[in-house]
Design a protein around this motif. Structure first.
Motif, PDB file in Angstrom:
ATOM      1  N   ARG A   1       0.912  -1.084   0.190  1.00 38.33           N
ATOM      2  CA  ARG A   1      -0.015   0.060   0.186  1.00 38.33           C
ATOM      3  C   ARG A   1       1.017   1.191   0.055  1.00 38.33           C
ATOM      4  O   ARG A   1       1.461   1.524   1.228  1.00 38.33           O
ATOM      5  N   ILE A   2       0.821   1.836  -1.166  1.00 38.20           N
ATOM      6  CA  ILE A   2       2.079   2.861  -1.308  1.00 38.20           C
ATOM      7  C   ILE A   2       1.225   4.307  -1.533  1.00 38.20           C
ATOM      8  O   ILE A   2       0.230   4.452  -2.056  1.00 38.20           O
ATOM      9  N   VAL A   3       1.910   5.246  -0.945  1.00 28.78           N
ATOM     10  CA  VAL A   3       1.333   6.608  -1.294  1.00 28.78           C
ATOM     11  C   VAL A   3       2.742   7.493  -1.935  1.00 28.78           C
ATOM     12  O   VAL A   3       3.854   7.246  -1.344  1.00 28.78           O
ATOM     13  N   SER A   4       2.279   7.911  -2.724  1.00 24.67           N
ATOM     14  CA  SER A   4       3.484   8.656  -3.639  1.00 24.67           C
ATOM     15  C   SER A   4       3.280  10.540  -3.549  1.00 24.67           C
ATOM     16  O   SER A   4       2.185  10.706  -4.061  1.00 24.67           O
ATOM     17  N   LEU A   5       4.132  11.113  -2.883  1.00 25.17           N
ATOM     18  CA  LEU A   5       4.007  12.500  -2.919  1.00 25.17           C
ATOM     19  C   LEU A   5       4.918  13.294  -3.695  1.00 25.17           C
ATOM     20  O   LEU A   5       5.531  14.157  -3.337  1.00 25.17           O
ATOM     21  N   GLY A   6       5.141  12.587  -4.973  1.00 25.31           N
ATOM     22  CA  GLY A   6       6.074  13.285  -5.863  1.00 25.31           C
ATOM     23  C   GLY A   6       5.932  12.622  -7.378  1.00 25.31           C
ATOM     24  O   GLY A   6       5.766  11.428  -7.382  1.00 25.31           O
TER      25      GLY A   6
END
Length: 320
Positions: free
Chosen positions: A65-70
């Motif tokens: 479960r990944i969150v990418s802020l870029g």
């Protein structure tokens, strides 16, 4: 009598040997097998990475479960065909990822005003974020995220080499099956371009002016400048150390007389081939019809850089 004693001793020895053998075999079996055969041995897939801050971050298994802020990191995940592992994105990444809505990915908005409650709801295994100084400050976003129990990997790819390292780190964390093959292919394409332009003498290399979407150009410490150099060009602002994206001076551009002018495509770009040609009508680039549009979102610290690099070399040296 003696023969009976010897016989008893012999039997005892055989029994002791048998017990010892059984014990060794059993011990070997128990050390190799879990008590629950359907479960994996704890720590079997555990690994650690070191992020840009120098922090060691441990994982029990690849993150699901990944969150990418870029956007650069989102591009890597998408390139690895692991978009189904993304549960949340910053607003720009969400807008750029065509199937974000279809995948039920949460739009977390601007990084500067990230909603912690939304993050807690989607419960990510890992958050990728840029390691900007303001983000890593004691009162910055990264500190706030980590204080709230989130696992954060801070990266700052700013060159082709560090982009490849960033790709490797992200690949390891998400457990991509395609990472080795795709990374090797990407590196081979970069190397092929370097080899293609390697023998062009310095005095025969084209001079280049690049105008990005903001209206600025690119200086010495930018990845775009490195891409121009790798493609065999000479950036007329390539020695500018005042900024990665210095403000161009029209008189200076005309005096430098670039052989090629590049405009970065994108919704924020206000210039066109006609308008930029009208600004610099006496330059070799305009006189020879060598004003080109370079694809949007390709001069970045992601696998998309190969698109910019291959376009550049085709613009600079079409006969190669």
């Amino acid at each position: 009598m003696k023969s009976k004693v010897y016989a008893i001793i012999a039997v005892a020895v055989i029994l002791i040997a048998a017990v010892a053998t059984y014990s060794i075999v059993f011990a070997g079996d128990s050390s190799d097998k879990n008590d629950n055969p359907g479960e994996e041995t704890p720590g079997e897939e555990a690994f650690s990475i070191v992020d840009y801050r120098g922090n060691t971050i441990s994982f029990d298994a690849p993150a699901e479960r990944i969150v990418s802020l870029g956007s650069a990191f989102t591009d890597v995940i998408s390139w690895l065909n692991c978009e189904d592992k993304i549960v949340g994105l910053d607003g720009t990444s969400y807008k750029n990822l065509e199937n974000a809505k279809e995948l039920n990915i949460v739009d977390l908005g601007a990084v500067s005003s990230i909603n912690l409650e939304s993050l807690k709801t989607i419960n990510p295994d890992c958050i990728f974020i840029w390691s900007f100084p303001s983000y890593v400050a004691s009162d910055g976003i990264i500190t706030n995220l980590e204080n709230n129990g989130f696992k954060v990997v801070a990266l700052y790819p700013s060159s082709v080499d560090s982009t490849m390292q960033s790709i490797s780190t992200i690949s390891k964390i998400i457990g991509s099956d395609e990472a080795i093959e795709k990374s090797a292919d990407l590196q081979n394409r970069i190397d092929a371009i370097s080899a293609k332009v390697a023998n062009i003498p310095e005095d025969e290399r084209v001079k280049v002016y690049l105008q990005i979407q903001s209206g600025n150009t690119v200086g010495k410490d930018s990845i775009s400048n490195e891409l121009i150099t790798l493609a065999g060009g000479i950036n007329i602002y390539g020695e500018d150390t005042t900024s990665k994206n210095p403000t161009p001076n029209a008189e200076y551009v005309a005096t430098q007389n670039p052989d090629v002018i590049l405009l970065e495509a994108g919704s924020a770009q206000t210039e066109t081939i006609d308008s930029i040609s009208a600004k610099f009508p006496t330059t070799n680039a305009v006189q020879d019809g060598r004003v080109h549009i370079i694809s949007a979102n390709t001069m970045t610290a992601s696998p998309n850089l190969i698109i910019a690099l291959e376009e550049m070399v085709s613009f600079f040296y079409p006969d190669l």
